[in-house]
Design an enzyme around this catalytic site. Structure first.
Site, PDB file in Angstrom:
ATOM      1  N   LYS A  20       0.837  -1.213   0.000  1.00  0.00           N
ATOM      2  CA  LYS A  20       0.000   0.000   0.000  1.00  0.00           C
ATOM      3  C   LYS A  20       0.863   1.252   0.000  1.00  0.00           C
ATOM      4  O   LYS A  20       0.665   2.166  -0.794  1.00  0.00           O
ATOM      5  CB  LYS A  20      -0.921   0.036   1.236  1.00  0.00           C
ATOM      6  CG  LYS A  20      -1.851  -1.156   1.355  1.00  0.00           C
ATOM      7  CD  LYS A  20      -2.771  -1.022   2.562  1.00  0.00           C
ATOM      8  CE  LYS A  20      -2.072  -1.129   3.906  1.00  0.00           C
ATOM      9  NZ  LYS A  20      -1.587  -2.469   4.237  1.00  0.00           N
ATOM     10  N   ARG A  95      -9.211   0.591   9.515  1.00  0.00           N
ATOM     11  CA  ARG A  95      -8.724  -0.774   9.713  1.00  0.00           C
ATOM     12  C   ARG A  95      -9.716  -1.620  10.507  1.00  0.00           C
ATOM     13  O   ARG A  95      -9.442  -2.780  10.765  1.00  0.00           O
ATOM     14  CB  ARG A  95      -7.417  -0.684  10.498  1.00  0.00           C
ATOM     15  CG  ARG A  95      -6.235  -1.412   9.893  1.00  0.00           C
ATOM     16  CD  ARG A  95      -5.074  -1.106  10.805  1.00  0.00           C
ATOM     17  NE  ARG A  95      -3.854  -1.771  10.508  1.00  0.00           N
ATOM     18  CZ  ARG A  95      -2.837  -1.208   9.849  1.00  0.00           C
ATOM     19  NH1 ARG A  95      -2.975  -0.013   9.323  1.00  0.00           N
ATOM     20  NH2 ARG A  95      -1.716  -1.861   9.723  1.00  0.00           N
ATOM     21  N   ARG A 134      11.868  -6.269   4.963  1.00  0.00           N
ATOM     22  CA  ARG A 134      11.656  -4.818   4.821  1.00  0.00           C
ATOM     23  C   ARG A 134      12.598  -4.030   5.743  1.00  0.00           C
ATOM     24  O   ARG A 134      12.816  -4.394   6.884  1.00  0.00           O
ATOM     25  CB  ARG A 134      10.194  -4.509   5.185  1.00  0.00           C
ATOM     26  CG  ARG A 134       9.845  -3.051   5.153  1.00  0.00           C
ATOM     27  CD  ARG A 134       8.385  -2.844   4.948  1.00  0.00           C
ATOM     28  NE  ARG A 134       7.576  -3.154   6.127  1.00  0.00           N
ATOM     29  CZ  ARG A 134       6.242  -3.005   6.152  1.00  0.00           C
ATOM     30  NH1 ARG A 134       5.614  -2.580   5.079  1.00  0.00           N
ATOM     31  NH2 ARG A 134       5.568  -3.302   7.226  1.00  0.00           N
ATOM     32  N   ARG A 167      11.678  -2.549  11.517  1.00  0.00           N
ATOM     33  CA  ARG A 167      10.631  -2.262  12.502  1.00  0.00           C
ATOM     34  C   ARG A 167      10.491  -3.426  13.478  1.00  0.00           C
ATOM     35  O   ARG A 167      10.603  -4.578  13.080  1.00  0.00           O
ATOM     36  CB  ARG A 167       9.295  -2.036  11.778  1.00  0.00           C
ATOM     37  CG  ARG A 167       9.111  -0.631  11.271  1.00  0.00           C
ATOM     38  CD  ARG A 167       7.966  -0.488  10.315  1.00  0.00           C
ATOM     39  NE  ARG A 167       6.725  -1.154  10.731  1.00  0.00           N
ATOM     40  CZ  ARG A 167       5.595  -1.129  10.026  1.00  0.00           C
ATOM     41  NH1 ARG A 167       5.542  -0.479   8.894  1.00  0.00           N
ATOM     42  NH2 ARG A 167       4.525  -1.749  10.466  1.00  0.00           N
ATOM     43  N   ARG A 178      -0.243  -9.819  13.139  1.00  0.00           N
ATOM     44  CA  ARG A 178      -0.825  -8.758  12.297  1.00  0.00           C
ATOM     45  C   ARG A 178      -1.767  -9.349  11.247  1.00  0.00           C
ATOM     46  O   ARG A 178      -2.814  -8.772  10.959  1.00  0.00           O
ATOM     47  CB  ARG A 178       0.296  -7.938  11.655  1.00  0.00           C
ATOM     48  CG  ARG A 178       0.966  -7.023  12.693  1.00  0.00           C
ATOM     49  CD  ARG A 178       2.341  -6.589  12.280  1.00  0.00           C
ATOM     50  NE  ARG A 178       2.360  -5.768  11.087  1.00  0.00           N
ATOM     51  CZ  ARG A 178       3.462  -5.476  10.408  1.00  0.00           C
ATOM     52  NH1 ARG A 178       4.623  -5.930  10.814  1.00  0.00           N
ATOM     53  NH2 ARG A 178       3.407  -4.701   9.361  1.00  0.00           N
TER      54      ARG A 178
HETATM   55  P1  ADP Z   1       1.387  -2.351   7.944  1.00  0.00           P
HETATM   56  O1  ADP Z   1       2.728  -2.697   7.445  1.00  0.00           O
HETATM   57  O2  ADP Z   1       0.715  -3.430   8.722  1.00  0.00           O
HETATM   58  O3  ADP Z   1       0.510  -1.778   6.895  1.00  0.00           O
HETATM   59  P2  ADP Z   1       1.330   0.186   9.368  1.00  0.00           P
HETATM   60  O4  ADP Z   1       2.593   0.906   9.252  1.00  0.00           O
HETATM   61  O5  ADP Z   1       0.146   0.631   8.577  1.00  0.00           O
HETATM   62  O6  ADP Z   1       1.662  -1.337   9.082  1.00  0.00           O
HETATM   63  O7  ADP Z   1       0.850   0.114  10.891  1.00  0.00           O
HETATM   64  C1  ADP Z   1       1.712  -0.348  11.911  1.00  0.00           C
HETATM   65  C2  ADP Z   1       0.942  -0.486  13.230  1.00  0.00           C
HETATM   66  O8  ADP Z   1       0.334   0.785  13.577  1.00  0.00           O
HETATM   67  C3  ADP Z   1      -0.238  -1.461  13.212  1.00  0.00           C
HETATM   68  O9  ADP Z   1       0.158  -2.801  13.449  1.00  0.00           O
HETATM   69  C4  ADP Z   1      -1.084  -0.898  14.353  1.00  0.00           C
HETATM   70  O10 ADP Z   1      -0.567  -1.217  15.626  1.00  0.00           O
HETATM   71  C5  ADP Z   1      -0.935   0.592  14.177  1.00  0.00           C
HETATM   72  N1  ADP Z   1      -1.986   1.164  13.301  1.00  0.00           N
HETATM   73  C6  ADP Z   1      -1.798   1.787  12.111  1.00  0.00           C
HETATM   74  N2  ADP Z   1      -2.970   2.176  11.588  1.00  0.00           N
HETATM   75  C7  ADP Z   1      -3.933   1.781  12.456  1.00  0.00           C
HETATM   76  C8  ADP Z   1      -5.355   1.871  12.491  1.00  0.00           C
HETATM   77  N3  ADP Z   1      -6.040   2.459  11.500  1.00  0.00           N
HETATM   78  N4  ADP Z   1      -6.018   1.360  13.549  1.00  0.00           N
HETATM   79  C9  ADP Z   1      -5.365   0.777  14.545  1.00  0.00           C
HETATM   80  N5  ADP Z   1      -4.024   0.639  14.584  1.00  0.00           N
HETATM   81  C10 ADP Z   1      -3.308   1.136  13.559  1.00  0.00           C
END
Ligand code: ADP
Length: 221
Positions: A20, A95, A134, A167, A178
Protein backbone atom coordinates in the site's frame (compact mmCIF):
# COMPACT_ATOMS: atom_id res chain seq x y z
CA UNK A 1 -8.56 14.34 -18.49
CA UNK A 2 -10.68 12.31 -16.07
CA UNK A 3 -12.34 14.42 -13.42
CA UNK A 4 -11.08 12.29 -10.51
CA UNK A 5 -7.63 13.76 -11.01
CA UNK A 6 -8.84 17.05 -9.70
CA UNK A 7 -10.27 15.88 -6.42
CA UNK A 8 -10.41 12.26 -5.34
CA UNK A 9 -10.45 10.64 -1.94
CA UNK A 10 -9.00 7.14 -2.00
CA UNK A 11 -8.49 4.31 0.42
CA UNK A 12 -5.63 1.89 -0.17
CA UNK A 13 -6.61 -1.35 1.44
CA UNK A 14 -4.89 -4.68 1.94
CA UNK A 15 -2.96 -6.83 4.40
CA UNK A 16 0.28 -5.67 6.01
CA UNK A 17 3.05 -5.85 3.44
CA UNK A 18 0.62 -5.68 0.51
CA UNK A 19 2.51 -2.70 -0.90
CA UNK A 20 0.00 0.00 0.00
CA UNK A 21 2.68 2.46 1.04
CA UNK A 22 4.92 1.71 -1.95
CA UNK A 23 2.09 2.18 -4.43
CA UNK A 24 0.65 5.20 -2.61
CA UNK A 25 4.00 6.98 -2.82
CA UNK A 26 4.03 6.56 -6.59
CA UNK A 27 0.54 7.98 -6.93
CA UNK A 28 1.40 10.88 -4.60
CA UNK A 29 4.16 11.96 -6.96
CA UNK A 30 2.04 11.61 -10.08
CA UNK A 31 -1.21 13.14 -8.80
CA UNK A 32 0.07 15.56 -6.17
CA UNK A 33 -2.30 14.40 -3.48
CA UNK A 34 -1.02 13.47 -0.01
CA UNK A 35 -0.72 9.97 1.40
CA UNK A 36 -2.22 9.82 4.87
CA UNK A 37 -0.71 6.76 6.53
CA UNK A 38 -1.89 6.17 10.09
CA UNK A 39 1.10 3.86 10.64
CA UNK A 40 3.51 6.64 9.58
CA UNK A 41 1.72 9.24 11.72
CA UNK A 42 1.78 6.92 14.74
CA UNK A 43 5.49 6.21 14.23
CA UNK A 44 6.22 9.93 14.04
CA UNK A 45 4.33 10.42 17.33
CA UNK A 46 6.51 7.73 18.85
CA UNK A 47 9.69 9.38 17.60
CA UNK A 48 8.46 12.67 19.04
CA UNK A 49 7.62 11.03 22.38
CA UNK A 50 4.06 12.44 22.43
CA UNK A 51 1.30 11.11 24.72
CA UNK A 52 -0.37 9.53 21.72
CA UNK A 53 2.90 7.88 20.73
CA UNK A 54 3.30 6.46 24.24
CA UNK A 55 -0.25 5.13 24.26
CA UNK A 56 0.17 3.47 20.86
CA UNK A 57 3.63 1.99 21.42
CA UNK A 58 2.75 -1.26 23.18
CA UNK A 59 0.00 -2.18 20.73
CA UNK A 60 2.18 -1.46 17.71
CA UNK A 61 5.18 -3.43 18.90
CA UNK A 62 2.98 -6.46 19.53
CA UNK A 63 1.40 -6.20 16.07
CA UNK A 64 -2.00 -5.37 17.58
CA UNK A 65 -4.33 -2.60 16.48
CA UNK A 66 -4.20 0.69 18.36
CA UNK A 67 -7.61 1.53 19.96
CA UNK A 68 -10.04 2.98 17.41
CA UNK A 69 -10.66 6.36 19.03
CA UNK A 70 -6.96 7.30 19.13
CA UNK A 71 -6.63 6.71 15.41
CA UNK A 72 -9.96 8.31 14.51
CA UNK A 73 -9.05 11.55 16.34
CA UNK A 74 -5.69 11.56 14.62
CA UNK A 75 -7.27 11.23 11.16
CA UNK A 76 -9.92 13.84 12.00
CA UNK A 77 -7.14 16.32 12.73
CA UNK A 78 -5.11 15.37 9.65
CA UNK A 79 -8.09 15.82 7.31
CA UNK A 80 -8.23 19.49 8.32
CA UNK A 81 -4.79 20.18 6.89
CA UNK A 82 -4.62 22.40 3.84
CA UNK A 83 -3.01 19.74 1.65
CA UNK A 84 -5.88 17.31 2.26
CA UNK A 85 -8.56 19.59 0.82
CA UNK A 86 -8.15 18.50 -2.80
CA UNK A 87 -7.96 14.74 -2.41
CA UNK A 88 -5.85 12.21 -0.51
CA UNK A 89 -4.90 8.57 -0.19
CA UNK A 90 -5.74 6.93 3.11
CA UNK A 91 -3.24 4.15 3.82
CA UNK A 92 -3.81 1.85 6.80
CA UNK A 93 -7.11 3.47 7.72
CA UNK A 94 -9.90 2.50 8.24
CA UNK A 95 -8.72 -0.77 9.71
CA UNK A 96 -11.91 -1.76 11.54
CA UNK A 97 -15.59 -1.39 10.66
CA UNK A 98 -15.92 1.02 13.60
CA UNK A 99 -13.22 3.20 12.02
CA UNK A 100 -15.02 3.06 8.65
CA UNK A 101 -18.27 4.17 10.29
CA UNK A 102 -16.45 6.98 12.11
CA UNK A 103 -14.78 8.05 8.86
CA UNK A 104 -18.17 8.31 7.16
CA UNK A 105 -19.27 10.55 9.99
CA UNK A 106 -16.16 12.74 9.71
CA UNK A 107 -16.67 13.08 5.97
CA UNK A 108 -20.38 13.84 6.26
CA UNK A 109 -19.62 16.85 8.43
CA UNK A 110 -17.24 18.01 5.67
CA UNK A 111 -19.76 17.27 2.86
CA UNK A 112 -17.19 14.88 1.47
CA UNK A 113 -16.96 11.17 0.71
CA UNK A 114 -14.67 8.30 -0.23
CA UNK A 115 -14.64 7.88 -4.00
CA UNK A 116 -12.80 4.60 -4.39
CA UNK A 117 -11.31 1.79 -2.34
CA UNK A 118 -8.38 0.01 -3.98
CA UNK A 119 -7.87 -3.44 -2.50
CA UNK A 120 -4.42 -4.93 -3.03
CA UNK A 121 -4.67 -8.71 -2.92
CA UNK A 122 -1.55 -10.59 -1.84
CA UNK A 123 -1.64 -14.18 -0.53
CA UNK A 124 -0.41 -14.78 3.04
CA UNK A 125 2.50 -16.91 1.81
CA UNK A 126 4.02 -13.87 0.03
CA UNK A 127 3.49 -11.53 2.96
CA UNK A 128 5.97 -12.93 5.47
CA UNK A 129 8.96 -12.68 3.10
CA UNK A 130 8.00 -9.15 2.10
CA UNK A 131 7.74 -7.93 5.67
CA UNK A 132 10.68 -9.71 7.25
CA UNK A 133 13.01 -8.36 4.54
CA UNK A 134 11.66 -4.82 4.82
CA UNK A 135 13.97 -2.06 6.02
CA UNK A 136 12.97 1.50 6.76
CA UNK A 137 14.89 4.79 6.95
CA UNK A 138 15.10 6.22 10.46
CA UNK A 139 15.25 9.74 9.11
CA UNK A 140 12.77 9.96 6.21
CA UNK A 141 10.72 6.76 6.41
CA UNK A 142 11.62 5.51 2.92
CA UNK A 143 11.04 1.79 2.59
CA UNK A 144 13.43 -0.79 1.11
CA UNK A 145 13.59 -4.55 0.86
CA UNK A 146 16.78 -6.58 1.27
CA UNK A 147 15.97 -8.67 -1.79
CA UNK A 148 13.28 -6.92 -3.85
CA UNK A 149 14.35 -3.28 -3.46
CA UNK A 150 17.83 -3.16 -1.92
CA UNK A 151 19.46 0.20 -1.20
CA UNK A 152 22.56 1.04 -3.28
CA UNK A 153 24.69 0.98 -0.12
CA UNK A 154 23.87 -1.54 2.60
CA UNK A 155 21.93 -0.06 5.55
CA UNK A 156 21.95 3.43 4.00
CA UNK A 157 18.89 5.22 2.63
CA UNK A 158 19.12 6.04 -1.10
CA UNK A 159 16.87 9.07 -0.62
CA UNK A 160 18.52 10.89 2.28
CA UNK A 161 21.56 8.92 3.47
CA UNK A 162 19.80 8.05 6.74
CA UNK A 163 20.31 4.78 8.60
CA UNK A 164 18.02 1.87 7.73
CA UNK A 165 16.40 -0.22 10.46
CA UNK A 166 13.96 -3.08 10.84
CA UNK A 167 10.63 -2.26 12.50
CA UNK A 168 10.10 -4.11 15.79
CA UNK A 169 6.82 -5.46 14.39
CA UNK A 170 8.44 -6.71 11.17
CA UNK A 171 9.41 -10.13 12.52
CA UNK A 172 7.88 -13.46 11.43
CA UNK A 173 6.20 -13.83 14.83
CA UNK A 174 4.60 -10.37 14.80
CA UNK A 175 3.56 -10.75 11.17
CA UNK A 176 1.40 -13.72 12.19
CA UNK A 177 -0.29 -11.56 14.85
CA UNK A 178 -0.83 -8.76 12.30
CA UNK A 179 -2.27 -11.15 9.70
CA UNK A 180 -4.64 -12.45 12.34
CA UNK A 181 -5.72 -8.89 13.22
CA UNK A 182 -6.20 -8.24 9.52
CA UNK A 183 -8.34 -11.34 8.95
CA UNK A 184 -10.57 -10.70 11.96
CA UNK A 185 -10.85 -6.94 12.20
CA UNK A 186 -9.79 -5.40 8.91
CA UNK A 187 -11.00 -7.68 6.12
CA UNK A 188 -14.69 -6.96 7.01
CA UNK A 189 -14.04 -3.32 6.07
CA UNK A 190 -13.77 -4.39 2.40
CA UNK A 191 -17.31 -5.79 2.53
CA UNK A 192 -18.48 -2.53 4.11
CA UNK A 193 -17.38 -0.61 1.01
CA UNK A 194 -18.31 -3.37 -1.46
CA UNK A 195 -21.97 -2.73 -0.63
CA UNK A 196 -21.41 0.75 -2.02
CA UNK A 197 -19.89 -0.48 -5.27
CA UNK A 198 -16.71 1.59 -4.94
CA UNK A 199 -14.21 -1.26 -4.49
CA UNK A 200 -11.61 -2.24 -7.11
CA UNK A 201 -9.62 -5.41 -6.50
CA UNK A 202 -6.02 -5.39 -7.70
CA UNK A 203 -3.60 -8.29 -7.96
CA UNK A 204 -0.75 -7.14 -5.69
CA UNK A 205 1.71 -9.85 -6.73
CA UNK A 206 4.48 -9.10 -9.20
CA UNK A 207 6.65 -6.22 -10.28
CA UNK A 208 6.06 -2.87 -8.47
CA UNK A 209 5.58 -0.98 -11.73
CA UNK A 210 3.26 -3.64 -13.18
CA UNK A 211 1.08 -3.42 -10.06
CA UNK A 212 1.06 0.37 -10.35
CA UNK A 213 -0.23 0.11 -13.93
CA UNK A 214 -3.04 -2.19 -12.75
CA UNK A 215 -3.90 0.30 -10.06
CA UNK A 216 -4.04 3.20 -12.48
CA UNK A 217 -6.25 1.22 -14.87
CA UNK A 218 -8.62 0.54 -11.98
CA UNK A 219 -8.70 4.27 -11.20
CA UNK A 220 -9.44 5.20 -14.78
CA UNK A 221 -12.43 2.85 -14.99
P1 ADP B 1 1.39 -2.35 7.94
O1 ADP B 1 2.73 -2.70 7.45
O2 ADP B 1 0.71 -3.43 8.72
O3 ADP B 1 0.51 -1.78 6.90
P2 ADP B 1 1.33 0.19 9.37
O4 ADP B 1 2.59 0.91 9.25
O5 ADP B 1 0.15 0.63 8.58
O6 ADP B 1 1.66 -1.34 9.08
O7 ADP B 1 0.85 0.11 10.89
C1 ADP B 1 1.71 -0.35 11.91
C2 ADP B 1 0.94 -0.49 13.23
O8 ADP B 1 0.33 0.79 13.58
C3 ADP B 1 -0.24 -1.46 13.21
O9 ADP B 1 0.16 -2.80 13.45
C4 ADP B 1 -1.08 -0.90 14.35
O10 ADP B 1 -0.57 -1.22 15.63
C5 ADP B 1 -0.94 0.59 14.18
N1 ADP B 1 -1.99 1.16 13.30
C6 ADP B 1 -1.80 1.79 12.11
N2 ADP B 1 -2.97 2.18 11.59
C7 ADP B 1 -3.93 1.78 12.46
C8 ADP B 1 -5.35 1.87 12.49
N3 ADP B 1 -6.04 2.46 11.50
N4 ADP B 1 -6.02 1.36 13.55
C9 ADP B 1 -5.36 0.78 14.55
N5 ADP B 1 -4.02 0.64 14.58
C10 ADP B 1 -3.31 1.14 13.56
Amino acid sequence: MASWRDDINLIFFGPPGAGKGTQAKKLVVEREIPQISTGDILRSHRRGGTDLGKKAQGFMDEGLLVPDQLVIDMVDERLNDEDAQAGYILDGFPRTVAQAVALDQLLRTRSSQIDKVLVLRVPDENIVGRIVGRRMCKACGSVFHLEFQPPAVQDVCDACGGELYQRVDDTAEKVRVRLNEYAHNTEPVAAYYQQRGIVAEIDGVGDIDAIYQRLKSALDE
